[in-house]
Scaffold this motif. Structure first.
Motif, PDB file in Angstrom:
ATOM      1  N   SER A  53      44.238 -17.639  19.361  1.00 43.78           N
ATOM      2  CA  SER A  53      45.031 -16.536  18.799  1.00 43.78           C
ATOM      3  C   SER A  53      44.322 -15.847  17.647  1.00 43.78           C
ATOM      4  CB  SER A  53      46.402 -17.031  18.348  1.00 43.78           C
ATOM      5  OG  SER A  53      46.330 -17.722  17.103  1.00 43.78           O
ATOM      6  N   ALA A  54      43.431 -16.572  16.976  1.00 40.97           N
ATOM      7  CA  ALA A  54      42.726 -15.984  15.830  1.00 40.97           C
ATOM      8  C   ALA A  54      41.776 -14.879  16.239  1.00 40.97           C
ATOM      9  CB  ALA A  54      41.973 -17.072  15.065  1.00 40.97           C
ATOM     10  N   SER A  55      41.464 -14.812  17.527  1.00 41.68           N
ATOM     11  CA  SER A  55      40.571 -13.757  18.029  1.00 41.68           C
ATOM     12  C   SER A  55      41.340 -12.591  18.640  1.00 41.68           C
ATOM     13  CB  SER A  55      39.610 -14.336  19.074  1.00 41.68           C
ATOM     14  OG  SER A  55      38.804 -15.339  18.517  1.00 41.68           O
ATOM     15  N   GLU A  99      46.041 -10.176   8.624  1.00 43.67           N
ATOM     16  CA  GLU A  99      47.050 -10.300   9.668  1.00 43.67           C
ATOM     17  C   GLU A  99      47.712 -11.677   9.598  1.00 43.67           C
ATOM     18  OE1 GLU A  99      45.886  -7.813  13.436  1.00 43.67           O
ATOM     19  OE2 GLU A  99      44.153  -9.030  12.821  1.00 43.67           O
ATOM     20  N   VAL A 100      48.950 -11.741  10.079  1.00 40.82           N
ATOM     21  CA  VAL A 100      49.759 -12.954   9.966  1.00 40.82           C
ATOM     22  C   VAL A 100      50.311 -13.328  11.340  1.00 40.82           C
ATOM     23  CG1 VAL A 100      51.815 -13.989   8.929  1.00 40.82           C
ATOM     24  CG2 VAL A 100      50.397 -12.421   7.578  1.00 40.82           C
ATOM     25  N   ILE A 131      47.707 -18.051   9.504  1.00 40.64           N
ATOM     26  CA  ILE A 131      48.460 -18.643  10.606  1.00 40.64           C
ATOM     27  C   ILE A 131      49.409 -19.679  10.027  1.00 40.64           C
ATOM     28  CG2 ILE A 131      48.329 -20.022  12.713  1.00 40.64           C
ATOM     29  CD1 ILE A 131      45.634 -18.743  13.286  1.00 40.64           C
ATOM     30  N   GLN A 132      50.691 -19.450  10.197  1.00 38.53           N
ATOM     31  CA  GLN A 132      51.722 -20.339   9.668  1.00 38.53           C
ATOM     32  C   GLN A 132      52.330 -21.156  10.800  1.00 38.53           C
ATOM     33  OE1 GLN A 132      53.387 -20.905   6.413  1.00 38.53           O
ATOM     34  NE2 GLN A 132      54.163 -22.563   7.717  1.00 38.53           N
ATOM     35  N   LEU A 133      52.266 -22.481  10.689  1.00 39.41           N
ATOM     36  CA  LEU A 133      52.936 -23.342  11.660  1.00 39.41           C
ATOM     37  C   LEU A 133      54.434 -23.322  11.373  1.00 39.41           C
ATOM     38  CD1 LEU A 133      51.742 -25.210  13.965  1.00 39.41           C
ATOM     39  CD2 LEU A 133      50.070 -24.208  12.396  1.00 39.41           C
ATOM     40  N   SER A 134      55.177 -22.724  12.272  1.00 37.65           N
ATOM     41  CA  SER A 134      56.630 -22.753  12.195  1.00 37.65           C
ATOM     42  C   SER A 134      57.114 -23.676  13.307  1.00 37.65           C
ATOM     43  CB  SER A 134      57.206 -21.344  12.323  1.00 37.65           C
ATOM     44  OG  SER A 134      58.609 -21.356  12.178  1.00 37.65           O
ATOM     45  N   SER A 135      58.130 -23.273  14.062  1.00 38.65           N
ATOM     46  CA  SER A 135      58.709 -24.166  15.059  1.00 38.65           C
ATOM     47  C   SER A 135      59.801 -23.424  15.797  1.00 38.65           C
ATOM     48  CB  SER A 135      59.298 -25.396  14.357  1.00 38.65           C
ATOM     49  OG  SER A 135      60.144 -26.131  15.205  1.00 38.65           O
ATOM     50  N   VAL A 136      60.185 -23.949  16.943  1.00 39.63           N
ATOM     51  CA  VAL A 136      61.415 -23.458  17.575  1.00 39.63           C
ATOM     52  C   VAL A 136      62.572 -23.616  16.605  1.00 39.63           C
ATOM     53  CG1 VAL A 136      61.890 -25.703  18.655  1.00 39.63           C
ATOM     54  CG2 VAL A 136      62.880 -23.623  19.631  1.00 39.63           C
ATOM     55  N   PRO A 138      49.105 -11.639  17.151  1.00 44.51           N
ATOM     56  CA  PRO A 138      50.515 -11.779  17.535  1.00 44.51           C
ATOM     57  C   PRO A 138      51.334 -12.211  16.324  1.00 44.51           C
ATOM     58  CG  PRO A 138      49.244 -13.676  18.279  1.00 44.51           C
ATOM     59  CD  PRO A 138      48.253 -12.709  17.704  1.00 44.51           C
ATOM     60  N   LEU A 139      52.432 -11.527  16.054  1.00 37.42           N
ATOM     61  CA  LEU A 139      53.268 -11.947  14.924  1.00 37.42           C
ATOM     62  C   LEU A 139      53.875 -13.309  15.199  1.00 37.42           C
ATOM     63  CD1 LEU A 139      54.566 -11.449  12.180  1.00 37.42           C
ATOM     64  CD2 LEU A 139      56.414 -10.220  13.360  1.00 37.42           C
ATOM     65  N   ARG A 140      54.275 -13.544  16.455  1.00 35.04           N
ATOM     66  CA  ARG A 140      54.802 -14.856  16.849  1.00 35.04           C
ATOM     67  C   ARG A 140      54.070 -15.337  18.089  1.00 35.04           C
ATOM     68  NH1 ARG A 140      59.252 -12.578  14.352  1.00 35.04           N
ATOM     69  NH2 ARG A 140      60.206 -14.001  12.821  1.00 35.04           N
ATOM     70  N   LEU A 141      53.679 -16.602  18.048  1.00 31.02           N
ATOM     71  CA  LEU A 141      52.992 -17.229  19.170  1.00 31.02           C
ATOM     72  C   LEU A 141      53.874 -18.369  19.668  1.00 31.02           C
ATOM     73  CD1 LEU A 141      50.272 -17.293  20.782  1.00 31.02           C
ATOM     74  CD2 LEU A 141      49.518 -19.041  19.138  1.00 31.02           C
ATOM     75  N   VAL A 142      54.561 -18.145  20.781  1.00 36.38           N
ATOM     76  CA  VAL A 142      55.496 -19.125  21.338  1.00 36.38           C
ATOM     77  C   VAL A 142      54.735 -20.085  22.239  1.00 36.38           C
ATOM     78  CG1 VAL A 142      57.555 -19.441  22.764  1.00 36.38           C
ATOM     79  CG2 VAL A 142      57.416 -17.493  21.186  1.00 36.38           C
ATOM     80  N   LEU A 143      54.856 -21.375  21.959  1.00 32.13           N
ATOM     81  CA  LEU A 143      54.112 -22.396  22.692  1.00 32.13           C
ATOM     82  C   LEU A 143      55.065 -23.496  23.146  1.00 32.13           C
ATOM     83  CD1 LEU A 143      51.006 -22.654  20.323  1.00 32.13           C
ATOM     84  CD2 LEU A 143      51.204 -21.345  22.446  1.00 32.13           C
ATOM     85  N   GLY A 144      55.169 -23.664  24.452  1.00 32.29           N
ATOM     86  CA  GLY A 144      56.040 -24.683  25.007  1.00 32.29           C
ATOM     87  C   GLY A 144      57.223 -24.076  25.723  1.00 32.29           C
ATOM     88  N   SER A 145      57.486 -24.562  26.940  1.00 30.68           N
ATOM     89  CA  SER A 145      58.622 -24.046  27.700  1.00 30.68           C
ATOM     90  C   SER A 145      59.935 -24.305  26.984  1.00 30.68           C
ATOM     91  CB  SER A 145      58.651 -24.688  29.091  1.00 30.68           C
ATOM     92  OG  SER A 145      58.712 -26.105  28.996  1.00 30.68           O
ATOM     93  N   ASP A 146      60.038 -25.434  26.258  1.00 26.09           N
ATOM     94  CA  ASP A 146      61.273 -25.730  25.536  1.00 26.09           C
ATOM     95  C   ASP A 146      61.497 -24.761  24.389  1.00 26.09           C
ATOM     96  OD1 ASP A 146      59.034 -26.856  24.284  1.00 26.09           O
ATOM     97  OD2 ASP A 146      60.182 -28.498  23.393  1.00 26.09           O
TER      98      ASP A 146
END
Length: 277
Positions: free
Chosen positions: A232-234, A173-174, A132-137, A239-247
């Motif tokens: 998400s780990a389960s 998986e990533v 799981i890689q922490l990326s960002s908008v 998910p290849l991308r996990l979008v979090l936050g309305s912004d």
């Protein structure tokens, strides 16, 4: 619920800290890294042997491999590797020193790449796992004043997306986590600004200069963000991308639509450079 073992870079603050607290509270084991000795001792006191700590500055690429190897060696199977350590450097591209450029890329991009690479032999040997890689908008949309931060996040996006396809045959998986702004300590402890040049006063790049002085309102709840990352780990498939936050959703979808609007009108002209058959 079966307890898992997690490896997380940067557990002394921010999302890394929140993830570690939630995981330990529910009975999982965590191998966490810190840059400063003692910065997570309260967690170790509370949770004992279920928290393994390694001293690591991810800019030391050789040390990254040593710490990852030690964690897998001492704990055995690690189910989820969370690559979280990083910081934000903002300002106009011309305002950065060469040293700042190198340090930002070594931390946010090369440190992430090396953590993933160091984990892969172990994940393959155990028959699978999750990265799981922490990326960002900021890995999906670009804004003036954040060019160097974008360089690291966009680089991570490309690396991890390609890596996901490379390691799928091994059961690895990533997931790229795409948070928007969240109410963490990021602005206080993990945000740095360039030395301003007068030439950039009153330009779009200067807008980031207020970050340190003004409490910019952001919608994200770090407790909820961490909980979604853990959940998400389960998920199968990951998910290849996990979008979090309305912004994040709004910013990312607007940027993608704009990119398509720029590219789609060029379909015919793009074909004009094909070789004659």
């Amino acid at each position: 619920m079966t307890a898992r073992t997690w490896f997380i870079t940067g557990v002394s603050s921010g999302f890394g800290r929140e993830l570690a607290e939630q995981l330990l509270a529910r009975g999982d084991r965590v191998a966490g890294t810190v840059r400063r000795e003692g910065s997570a001792d309260d967690l170790r006191t509370k949770h004992g042997e279920r928290l393994w700590l390694g001293l690591l500055d991810v800019t030391d690429l050789d040390r990254v491999r040593d710490v990852v190897d030690a964690a897998f060696g001492e704990l055995g199977r690690i189910d989820v590797v969370v690559i979280n350590a990083g910081y934000g450097l903002f300002g106009a591209a011309e305002e950065f020193s060469d040293e700042q450029v190198v340090h930002q890329i070594r931390t946010n991009l090369l440190g992430s790449i090396q953590t993933a690479r160091a984990s892969l032999p172990h994940l393959r040997a155990q028959g699978g796992g999750r990265i799981i890689q922490l990326s960002s908008v900021a890995g999906l949309a670009a804004h003036p004043g954040a060019s160097l931060y974008h360089a690291g996040k966009w680089g991570v996006e490309g690396f991890m997306e390609a890596l996901a396809a490379e390691v799928a045959p091994f059961g690895i998986e990533v997931t790229l986590v795409e948070p928007g702004g969240a109410r963490t300590s990021f602005a206080g402890s993990s945000l740095r600004l360039s030395e301003p040049l007068a030439a950039y006063d009153n330009t779009p790049a200067a807008a980031v200069r207020v970050f340190k002085d003004i409490a910019v309102p952001v919608p994200g709840d770090p407790v909820k963000v961490a909980a979604r990352i853990i959940d998400s780990a389960s998920r199968q498939p990951a998910p290849l991308r996990l979008v979090l936050g309305s912004d994040c959703y709004q910013g990312a979808t607007a940027a993608l639509r704009e990119r398509l609007a720029q590219i789609e009108p060029q379909q015919a002209s793009a074909a004009e450079t094909d070789a004659d058959t």
